[in-house]
Design an enzyme around this catalytic site. Structure first.
Site, short mmCIF file in Angstrom:
data_model
loop_
_atom_site.label_atom_id
_atom_site.label_comp_id
_atom_site.label_asym_id
_atom_site.label_seq_id
_atom_site.Cartn_x
_atom_site.Cartn_y
_atom_site.Cartn_z
N LYS A 149 -19.76 -77.40 90.21
CA LYS A 149 -19.21 -78.58 90.89
C LYS A 149 -18.15 -78.20 91.92
O LYS A 149 -18.14 -78.72 93.03
CB LYS A 149 -18.66 -79.56 89.86
CG LYS A 149 -19.74 -80.18 88.97
CD LYS A 149 -19.13 -81.12 87.96
CE LYS A 149 -20.23 -81.82 87.16
NZ LYS A 149 -21.03 -80.89 86.35
N ARG A 230 -10.46 -67.94 87.80
CA ARG A 230 -9.87 -67.38 86.59
C ARG A 230 -9.28 -66.02 86.91
O ARG A 230 -9.85 -65.23 87.67
CB ARG A 230 -10.92 -67.22 85.48
CG ARG A 230 -11.43 -68.53 84.90
CD ARG A 230 -10.36 -69.22 84.06
NE ARG A 230 -10.88 -70.42 83.39
CZ ARG A 230 -10.88 -71.63 83.92
NH1 ARG A 230 -10.40 -71.80 85.15
NH2 ARG A 230 -11.34 -72.65 83.25
N GLU A 259 -0.51 -64.26 83.21
CA GLU A 259 0.26 -65.38 83.75
C GLU A 259 1.38 -65.76 82.78
O GLU A 259 1.14 -65.82 81.57
CB GLU A 259 -0.66 -66.58 84.02
CG GLU A 259 -1.69 -66.30 85.09
CD GLU A 259 -2.56 -67.52 85.41
OE1 GLU A 259 -2.32 -68.60 84.83
OE2 GLU A 259 -3.47 -67.38 86.23
N HIS A 277 -1.00 -70.86 89.86
CA HIS A 277 -2.06 -71.58 89.15
C HIS A 277 -1.96 -73.09 89.41
O HIS A 277 -1.82 -73.90 88.49
CB HIS A 277 -1.99 -71.30 87.64
CG HIS A 277 -3.33 -71.47 86.96
ND1 HIS A 277 -3.73 -70.71 85.90
CD2 HIS A 277 -4.35 -72.34 87.20
CE1 HIS A 277 -4.93 -71.08 85.51
NE2 HIS A 277 -5.33 -72.08 86.28
N GLY A 279 -4.37 -74.96 90.99
CA GLY A 279 -5.66 -75.55 91.32
C GLY A 279 -5.82 -77.00 90.90
O GLY A 279 -6.36 -77.83 91.63
#
Length: 525
Positions: A149, A230, A259, A277, A279
């Site tokens: 997607k 990722r 992270e 991070h 997103g």
């Protein structure tokens, strides 16, 4: 009145939706022990990423009907434990699709026009126009690795910017790629021809360090790499070396191998953009996931089905008990035939045989599709979305029934057409519930599935079995079980081996060189 515990901070709109049907208690920062103490009072639990729902919490939730995570993954929920307790687990698989796609596009454009550095320069009272000569994305090749997607949305927007899209996804059909305006290519060509590369794949053993010391030298020196999927898909040390040496032009990273990002030379490089991070970090995405999951919890409390369950929804415990072993059989056979066919399948034929021809077929067909897609989508495919995911990938699913009884009272026959041709498998259950592979490409066999398997197509001739055994032994690979299936003497035959270890790199190639071996496949179940 039903009660819902919200154990992490969520957008208030989610609490508002839940309040329509339940008493909602927002209690954040609880320890596992504190949750175990109070969870018996609640009919539903809603969380984000901070709360870890352990087996102990699940088993203490004697009234729980549903656990909902306002996000994509469910890594912090013991899903098998919830399934055993009959608790539906839901997430929001599409809630941050737009946010993640837009972040990848923003990173690409920022990288091409040096926006972060130019911003810092102006704020430092400088005017360095010649220093920040950019690169246009118009008419450039964008390599999209993963056409799910998010990757599909990135491709659609990039096309509107005038980019040519090269895509790699072994589980997408050519027809689906054509619909998206993408050219399906292998990774070698994508790496060699792309001006920009964006990654949209899950982290798996196959994608670990997909971009590293072996692949970076195959790319253009002008390539720019974007990773918002990722951490660990890129070998960061190899990337640093390539960036420092000028082997590639730049990179934009939102995710990292560790992270938060610790000490790293990435911070020192001028041709790298780093974000923490982000997103899914948009106001809209946080609202979307809260609404999505709250609505599903509300619906389940009202006796309606959930739309994004990651375990088996809508089945009563007695039906679940009857179908569970057959669901596992169908899923295992789907996983097996997918790997034999090469992953990228455009059709799946499901034939229910014997007594299975009289049972409710939908769960079994969906289980087979779930197995077919499991190598590509991992935890993202479930019994609710499997059929939709197959449709979106252009996979045609055909169901047939054959009530005649063969050697087993009930069996499932699957045939898939993929990038490695058409292959078929049949599986059945023994009286003790154990799964058996009873047929491979129309050759009769009888072997249990195992984690590591090797299948060969070979000429039925003396010495073949010994040569394969000796070759495996020379590489210290132990054979757990082995069986040969044939139709006629000295004709073609198949050999199925269950192995204790995965094949070392290069061994499969050596096996195919053995005289009489026509083909060989490895499978991991």
């Amino acid at each position: 009145m039903a009660k819902v515990l919200v154990s992490d901070s969520i957008d208030p709109v989610g609490v508002e939706i839940l309040s329509q049907v339940a008493q909602v208690d927002v209690k954040t920062g609880l320890s596992a022990e504190e949750i175990i103490q109070i969870i018996p009072e609640y009919d539903a639990l809603m969380l984000r990423s901070s709360t870890r729902v352990t087996k102990e919490i699940v088993e203490a939730g004697s009234k729980l009907q549903i656990i909902g995570r306002a996000g994509v993954g469910v890594d912090n929920i013991d899903v098998p434990a919830a399934t055993r307790q009959g608790i539906i687990v839901v997430n929001s698989p599409e809630g941050n699709t737009i946010a993640a796609a837009e972040h990848a596009l923003a990173m690409m454009l920022s990288l091409s026009r040096h926006i972060p550095d130019a911003n810092q320069s102006v704020k430092a009272n400088k005017w360095e126009r010649n220093r920040f000569i950019g690169t246009e994305v118009y008419k450039k090749n964008l390599g999209v690795v993963g056409l799910g997607k998010i990757g599909s949305h990135v491709a659609a927007v990039a096309r509107s910017l005038g980019m040519k899209i090269l895509a790699y996804d072994p589980f997408i059909s050519k027809e689906r790629a054509d619909q998206l305006g993408c050219t399906l290519v292998d990774l070698e060509l994508l790496f060699a021809e792309s001006d920009f590369i964006t990654l949209h794949v899950p982290k798996t053993p196959e994608t670990q360090h997909l971009i590293g010391r072996e692949t970076l030298p195959k790319m253009k020196p002008t390539v720019r790499i974007i990773n918002c999927s990722r951490g660990g898909i890129i070998d960061e040390l190899a990337l640093i070396e390539a960036l420092e040496s000028g082997r590639i032009a730049g990179a934009a990273l939102d995710v990292f191998e560790q992270e938060p990002l610790g000490e790293s030379r990435l911070r020192e490089l001028s041709n790298v953009i780093l974000t923490p991070h982000l997103g899914a970090s948009t106001t809209e995405a946080q609202v979307n996931v809260a609404i999505d999951v709250a609505e599903q919890i509300r619906d389940v409390l009202l006796g309606l089905p959930a739309r994004s369950a990651v375990n088996i929804p809508g089945l009563t415990p007695d039906v679940m008990e009857k179908l569970r072993p057959y669901l596992q059989l169908a899923e295992t056979m789907g996983n097996l035939v997918s790997q034999l066919a090469g992953g990228r399948c455009d059709s799946l034929n499901v034939r229910l045989q014997g007594e299975l021809a009289t049972k409710d077929s939908q769960p079994l067909v969906i289980a087979a599709i779930k197995g077919l897609l499991s190598q590509a989508l991992r935890e993202r495919v479930n019994y609710v979305n499997a059929a939709i995911e197959a449709k979106e990938r252009g996979i045609r699913v055909i169901e047939t029934r054959d009530a005649s009884t063969r050697d087993y009272s009930g069996s499932i026959h699957l045939e898939a057409n993929g990038s490695m041709g058409t292959h078929s498998v049949t599986g059945a259950l023994l009286s003790n519930g154990e799964i058996r592979i009873t047929d491979l490409d129309e050759f009769p066999i009888n072997v249990p599935p195992s984690n590591h398997m090797l299948f060969t197509l070979h000429q039925d001739m003396p010495g073949i079995i010994g040569k394969i055994g000796a070759l495996l032994g020379s590489f210290n690979v132990n054979i757990a079980s082995m069986q040969v299936g044939r139709k006629i003497i000295r004709g073609d035959a198949v050999m199925a081996l269950s192995l204790d270890d995965p094949l070392p790199e290069g061994l499969l190639s050596e096996i195919t060189k053995v005289p009489g071996i026509r083909d060989a496949y490895t499978v991991k179940l």
